[in-house]
Design an enzyme around this catalytic site. Structure first.
Site, PDB file in Angstrom:
ATOM      1  N   LYS A 149       2.565  63.587   4.734  1.00 22.76           N
ATOM      2  CA  LYS A 149       3.334  64.794   5.069  1.00 22.76           C
ATOM      3  C   LYS A 149       4.708  64.436   5.621  1.00 22.76           C
ATOM      4  CE  LYS A 149       3.066  67.207   9.119  1.00 22.76           C
ATOM      5  NZ  LYS A 149       3.768  68.318   9.769  1.00 22.76           N
ATOM      6  N   ASN A 150       4.755  63.420   6.510  1.00 24.37           N
ATOM      7  CA  ASN A 150       6.010  63.093   7.180  1.00 24.37           C
ATOM      8  C   ASN A 150       7.023  62.406   6.267  1.00 24.37           C
ATOM      9  OD1 ASN A 150       5.032  64.253   9.491  1.00 24.37           O
ATOM     10  ND2 ASN A 150       4.581  62.341  10.544  1.00 24.37           N
TER      11      ASN A 150
ATOM     12  N   ILE B 123       6.155  59.321  24.106  1.00 28.59           N
ATOM     13  CA  ILE B 123       7.063  59.906  23.108  1.00 28.59           C
ATOM     14  C   ILE B 123       7.357  61.380  23.410  1.00 28.59           C
ATOM     15  CG2 ILE B 123       7.473  60.272  20.645  1.00 28.59           C
ATOM     16  CD1 ILE B 123       7.148  57.334  21.288  1.00 28.59           C
TER      17      ILE B 123
ATOM     18  N   ARG C 259      -1.839  72.502   8.349  1.00 30.84           N
ATOM     19  CA  ARG C 259      -0.445  72.043   8.261  1.00 30.84           C
ATOM     20  C   ARG C 259      -0.369  70.559   7.916  1.00 30.84           C
ATOM     21  NH1 ARG C 259       2.361  72.327  13.236  1.00 30.84           N
ATOM     22  NH2 ARG C 259       3.979  71.462  11.919  1.00 30.84           N
TER      23      ARG C 259
ATOM     24  N   ASP D 255       1.093  60.304  17.061  1.00 30.36           N
ATOM     25  CA  ASP D 255       0.309  61.241  16.255  1.00 30.36           C
ATOM     26  C   ASP D 255      -1.167  60.859  16.153  1.00 30.36           C
ATOM     27  OD1 ASP D 255       2.433  62.893  15.835  1.00 30.36           O
ATOM     28  OD2 ASP D 255       2.779  62.356  13.751  1.00 30.36           O
TER      29      ASP D 255
ATOM     30  N   ARG E 245      11.643  68.785  22.179  1.00 27.88           N
ATOM     31  CA  ARG E 245      12.095  68.207  20.908  1.00 27.88           C
ATOM     32  C   ARG E 245      13.446  68.792  20.471  1.00 27.88           C
ATOM     33  NH1 ARG E 245       7.306  66.811  16.791  1.00 27.88           N
ATOM     34  NH2 ARG E 245       6.649  68.946  16.800  1.00 27.88           N
ATOM     35  N   PRO E 246      14.505  68.555  21.238  1.00 29.42           N
ATOM     36  CA  PRO E 246      15.786  69.189  20.939  1.00 29.42           C
ATOM     37  C   PRO E 246      16.441  68.595  19.691  1.00 29.42           C
ATOM     38  CG  PRO E 246      16.043  67.606  22.715  1.00 29.42           C
ATOM     39  CD  PRO E 246      14.575  67.668  22.408  1.00 29.42           C
ATOM     40  N   VAL E 247      17.448  69.324  19.184  1.00 36.24           N
ATOM     41  CA  VAL E 247      18.163  68.867  17.985  1.00 36.24           C
ATOM     42  C   VAL E 247      19.532  68.285  18.352  1.00 36.24           C
ATOM     43  CG1 VAL E 247      16.970  70.477  16.460  1.00 36.24           C
ATOM     44  CG2 VAL E 247      19.096  71.189  17.576  1.00 36.24           C
ATOM     45  N   ASP E 248      19.748  67.975  19.627  1.00 33.77           N
ATOM     46  CA  ASP E 248      21.077  67.518  20.031  1.00 33.77           C
ATOM     47  C   ASP E 248      21.474  66.207  19.345  1.00 33.77           C
ATOM     48  OD1 ASP E 248      19.101  66.232  21.457  1.00 33.77           O
ATOM     49  OD2 ASP E 248      20.232  66.093  23.316  1.00 33.77           O
TER      50      ASP E 248
ATOM     51  N   CYS F 105       5.578  72.966  16.172  1.00 32.04           N
ATOM     52  CA  CYS F 105       4.528  72.626  17.146  1.00 32.04           C
ATOM     53  C   CYS F 105       5.020  72.834  18.583  1.00 32.04           C
ATOM     54  CB  CYS F 105       4.115  71.172  16.987  1.00 32.04           C
ATOM     55  SG  CYS F 105       2.616  70.934  16.040  1.00 32.04           S
TER      56      CYS F 105
END
Length: 429
Positions: free
Chosen positions: A22-23, A338, A408, A316, A131-134, A126
């Site tokens: 998936k990843n 993590i 998912r 994971d 889990r920012p997008v900066d 999730c």
């Protein structure tokens, strides 16, 4: 809403085919936006996240066709997707689509690289920490993008196209590395990414991009160099096997006992996890067909593990390992480095009788002889499968609720387990 019912106590014996990762599949599908020619992806898993990303890409005008099985295909072989982004009709990715899955935010990179503009909603997905997008935005700004955030949308523009640059990530980021590599393929000049993520899925995507005419070197190491090209063309690529699915089923075999061949698995993708399983008492043997996992009469031994970026122990697989250690002979410690908020499964595992105490980012698990079945609720993708693993070994019946999280990331989980002797069924409605 679907539920999964498990009656524990059966050993697993047989063969479990490992699906495509998936990843890797998600960023590979997104990479189809980089070319007007057709990208063909083989071994794409049939997952809710893949279907959701098809909807996201369809909104941009991408045509995606799924080709069925052909004569000689193995059971469970993934689907083949033909992805054609000849005409991108919309560079906006709306909230109602992006909010359902974090990875769909990554479309910002190819849209910006090829169309020189993108408007993408801030992501959902999730419920694991912030889990920012900066770091993703920082990478795009380094490549020359002008970025504003307005009304929950990231608005990115690069009127003259992107330009190669040096991107030094302050911490390892898989999503940031994917975004930076995709954006840099069509940038003018050379891009150097340092402190890049080394996960196998990064290398898989880079291999596909190179087959499309990109010039990416060093993927899979902390330093990736991309020489920009004017355009990319179509290609055909096979998605690598899913190391998290591999590790999950390997842990399930260790939990229940038995003897299972994980067909198509590649040991080098999760060696650290296989080493931990060996410490715990499983016998792990790579062979030409994949990986064989056996646990006969030996009891489970406690382990001490910290999650880490690849090649360390994967975050994971942390929840699955915790379920396993709940039945070990002694005390184990698992430290999550993590993601914050990634111990939501602890309360649910406690419903089986597991003895787990938390101190900050470290969980101490005092193993007990036998778990007891219970009604439990999935909280996120990886946590939900830890409850299945616990249920497989627990006395009596377990009912796992909210299994849409499982769909998912795990293709036909109950079919694969029941084929090896587990008493497991999906109850619809």
């Amino acid at each position: 809403m679907d539920r999964i019912r498990i009656v524990g106590g059966s050993k697993l014996n047989g063969t479990i085919p490992i699906s495509g990762a998936k990843n890797a599949a998600l960023p590979l599908m997104i990479a189809g936006l980089l070319t007007e020619e057709t990208l063909i992806l083989d071994n794409v898993p049939r997952l809710a996240d893949v279907a959701q990303l098809q909807r996201v890409l369809g909104n941009h005008g991408v045509d995606i066709t799924s080709v069925g099985k052909r004569p000689g295909d193995h059971a469970y072989q993934g689907q083949t997707l033909h992805i054609s982004a000849a005409n991108i009709i919309d560079t906006t990715a709306p909230y109602e689509l992006v909010s359902k899955m974090r990875a769909s935010f990554w479309v910002i990179a190819p849209l910006l690289a090829r169309m020189h503009e993108a408007k993408v909603s801030l992501p959902g997905g999730c419920a694991i920490g912030t889990r920012p997008v900066d770091l993703l935005i920082m990478a795009l700004e380094k490549l020359g993008a002008e970025i504003a955030i307005d009304g929950g949308y990231v608005i990115a523009k690069a009127p003259g196209g992107l330009t190669g640059a040096t991107i030094d990530f302050p911490k390892v980021t898989v999503s940031g590395t994917h975004v930076a590599v995709m954006a840099a393929t069509l940038a003018k000049g050379t891009t150097v990414i340092t402190n890049a993520a080394c996960e196998p899925e990064i290398l898989d995507v880079a291999d596909c991009l190179n087959a499309m005419g990109a010039r990416v070197s060093g993927a899979g190491t902390p330093r990736i160099v991309i020489e920009g090209v004017a355009r990319l063309h179509g290609a055909r690529h096979t998605v690598l096997p899913d190391r998290i699915e591999t590790g999950t089923y390997a842990i399930a075999v260790a939990m229940t006992g038995g003897d299972v061949q994980l067909a198509g698995a590649r040991p080098e993708l999760l060696q650290s996890a296989l080493d931990v399983l060996t410490q715990a008492g499983a016998v792990v043997t790579p062979n030409n067909e994949g990986i064989r996992v056996v646990r006969s009469g030996a009891g489970l031994q406690p382990v001490t593990v910290s999650t880490a970026p690849f090649p360390g122990f994967p975050t994971d697989l942390q929840a699955q390992l915790m379920a396993l250690m709940a039945c070990a002979g002694g005390a184990s410690q698992i430290t999550e480095t993590i993601f914050e908020n990634r111990f939501m499964h602890v309360q649910e595992l406690a419903r089986f009788g597991a003895r787990i105490s938390l101190d900050g980012e470290t969980a101490t698990i005092d193993g007990i002889a036998r778990l007891r079945g219970a009604p439990v609720m999935a909280t996120d993708l990886r946590a939900s499968v830890s409850l299945v693993i616990a249920g497989l070994a627990a006395e009596g019946e377990t009912m796992v609720n909210r299994v849409y999280h499982l769909d998912r990331g795990f293709e036909r989980l109950e079919d694969k387990l029941s084929a090896c002797g587990a008493t497991i069924e999906r109850i619809s409605g």
